[in-house]
Design an enzyme around this catalytic site. Structure first.
Site, short mmCIF file in Angstrom:
data_model
loop_
_atom_site.label_atom_id
_atom_site.label_comp_id
_atom_site.label_asym_id
_atom_site.label_seq_id
_atom_site.Cartn_x
_atom_site.Cartn_y
_atom_site.Cartn_z
N HIS A 157 0.83 -1.21 0.00
CA HIS A 157 0.00 0.00 0.00
C HIS A 157 0.87 1.27 0.00
O HIS A 157 0.45 2.32 0.49
CB HIS A 157 -0.95 0.03 1.20
CG HIS A 157 -1.80 -1.20 1.33
ND1 HIS A 157 -2.96 -1.39 0.61
CD2 HIS A 157 -1.62 -2.32 2.07
CE1 HIS A 157 -3.48 -2.56 0.93
NE2 HIS A 157 -2.69 -3.15 1.80
N SER A 278 15.47 20.76 -15.82
CA SER A 278 14.38 21.71 -15.95
C SER A 278 14.88 22.97 -16.65
O SER A 278 16.01 23.41 -16.43
CB SER A 278 13.83 22.07 -14.56
OG SER A 278 13.00 23.22 -14.63
N LYS A 284 16.97 20.64 -10.63
CA LYS A 284 16.14 19.47 -10.94
C LYS A 284 16.91 18.42 -11.73
O LYS A 284 17.66 18.72 -12.65
CB LYS A 284 14.90 19.88 -11.74
CG LYS A 284 13.88 20.71 -10.96
CD LYS A 284 13.31 19.94 -9.79
CE LYS A 284 12.48 18.75 -10.21
NZ LYS A 284 11.28 19.11 -10.99
N GLU A 291 9.72 7.95 -16.67
CA GLU A 291 8.38 8.50 -16.88
C GLU A 291 7.88 8.20 -18.30
O GLU A 291 6.70 7.93 -18.51
CB GLU A 291 8.39 10.00 -16.61
CG GLU A 291 8.61 10.32 -15.13
CD GLU A 291 8.84 11.80 -14.87
OE1 GLU A 291 8.64 12.61 -15.80
OE2 GLU A 291 9.21 12.15 -13.73
#
Length: 463
Positions: A157, A278, A284, A291
């Site tokens: 979970h 970024s 970043k 992704e």
């Protein structure tokens, strides 16, 4: 050379209809398979008496010229070349005696021709994909073997649950991918059946030796019903379904690593080669490789659903709707191949952070160890009761505002008098993972056995 089917038509096609109908812009990728199939078909027609030895030799030589043009990028397609079959046959009729070239299609239809081309192309691409998938698994297994000492939080979970070995996590995905490998090999065997010689739908009228054609083209056998053979695209749909399952596994694997590589977790650091930055925020480092893997799974699911809908209501044998299975097949293999190579690069180059994994371990992850302790003790406490007692210890630690491992022995004794002083040994993460000694568990020997099982699968030994 006009369209292969133009004899009974008096008017030419509407320009938009011709563009709508043409498949050469995408099925030209099948040029090599189409030429190989035509040569095999021509060779078999020597025995039928359709071609002489000299005529076959002329056709074979002509196709070598056509193949060279494709290889060199000098093949000049014409407006009437609606598909790869028309283009190759048209060009053949220009480089050899036209009357000899016109004999090639005797008893053959583009229906069995395209089915053969597609199966050959897909068979070979799946073989390449299998190699890439095996390399991905080998990279994972190698890393698991080297980094077996690292212990990290295991989750259910998405909450910390029990300590596990970092290798055990890697192998959890490796076994899913190994099942994909097994299924891929099964699918490829079903793809590798030859429909050449089935004609338009009812078979070949000249006694063509289909087994000889299949053998020359590297097929494991023939398809056995001509009507089914020309209208069957199950082999493409099955590849798409396989791809959907594989990309589901890739997506879940990527999701874990996206989380583990975030600053909030920091269990792994991705290589710069598989990260981006970024345009605004200099600090970043984004896990774009992962992704995109997660995102491209949606593309594959869509391709599978689209082809399924295209073929679900078709009447028996060939219908033009089947042309809509080709581009999804091509896109599928590009996506699967690229995704597997990217995944291999990610797992091969990431850097685990064992200190961050260790720091993330929390004493309450050992609550089950307390219950197991009572079960193993001389008191032989039933697990359900032991579970309840361990829960009271968790509540006590929360009330005291300390970790469970900071509770004194006297406090534990106050919860249940059956705790002995050796209960304090439960606050050891290494001990906790080693207690999971049954096959398949996260104990060191269990993990090593899993590694050996996967090595056997990769050698072709099976589980």
């Amino acid at each position: 050379m006009a369209q292969l089917w133009g004899g009974r038509f008096t008017d030419g096609p509407d320009p938009l209809m011709q563009k709508y109908n043409d498949s050469l812009p995408f099925d030209k990728v099948l040029w090599k398979q189409d030429i190989a199939g035509s040569i095999a078909y021509a060779r078999a027609n020597i025995k039928t008496g359709i071609l002489t030895d000299n005529e076959f030799a002329e056709i074979e030589k002509g196709f070598k010229t056509v193949a060279k043009e494709w290889e060199d990028g000098t093949f000049n397609a014409k407006a009437t070349d609606e598909d790869i079959h028309t283009a190759n046959e048209r060009r053949l009729s220009e480089v050899i005696d036209k009357q000899v070239a016109f004999k090639l299609h005797t008893g053959r239809s583009r229906n069995d021709q395209v089915a053969t081309d597609l199966r050959m192309w897909l068979r070979d691409e799946l073989q390449t994909l299998e190699t890439h998938l095996m390399n991905f698994l080998k990279a994972t297994v190698s890393r698991a073997e080297k980094e077996v000492d690292y212990i990290m939080p295991g989750y259910t979970h998405l909450q910390k649950a029990q300590p596990v070995r970092w290798s055990h996590w890697m192998l959890s995905h490796a076994f899913a991918f190994s099942q994909d490998l097994e299924r891929l090999r099964e699918i490829r065997a079903r793809v590798n059946r030859c429909p050449m010689g089935c004609g338009a739908l009812s078979g070949n009228a000249f006694g063509i030796d289909r087994e000889a054609i299949a053998k020359e083209l590297g097929f494991e056998g023939i398809t056995y019903n001509s009507m089914n053979s020309v209208g069957d695209r199950d082999f493409i749909l099955e590849a798409l379904q396989w791809g959907s399952m594989f990309m589901t596994h890739i997506s879940r694997w990527a999701e874990d690593l996206i989380i583990y590589s975030s600053l909030e977790f920091g269990y792994v650091q991705l290589s710069d080669a598989y990260s981006t930055g970024s345009s605004l925020m200099p600090q970043k480092k984004n896990a774009d490789s992962l992704e995109l893997l997660r995102g491209k799974s949606g593309r594959v699911f869509g391709l599978m659903c689209g082809v399924n809908m295209s073929i679900k209501g078709l009447p028996t044998t060939y219908n033009k709707d089947l042309q809509e299975s080709v581009e999804p097949m091509l896109s599928l293999l590009t996506t699967l191949t690229d995704s597997t190579l990217i995944a291999t690069g990610v797992i091969s180059t990431l850097t685990p952070q064992p200190s961050a994994m260790l720091a993330a371990l929390a004493p309450d992850m050992l609550a089950t160890e307390l219950a197991d302790y009572l079960v193993r003790s001389s008191h032989r406490v039933p697990f359900r009761e032991a579970h309840h007692i361990s829960g009271r210890v968790v509540a006590l630690a929360e009330k005291e505002g300390v970790g469970m491992d900071k509770l004194r022995f006297e406090q534990l004794k106050g919860v249940d008098e059956r705790f002995g002083e050796d209960v304090m040994e439960c606050w050891d993460y290494e001990r906790a993972v080693e207690m999971k000694s049954a096959k398949g568990g996260t104990g060191r020997e269990g993990v090593k056995e899993q590694i050996e099982v996967l090595k056997g699968i990769l050698k072709g030994d099976g589980e």
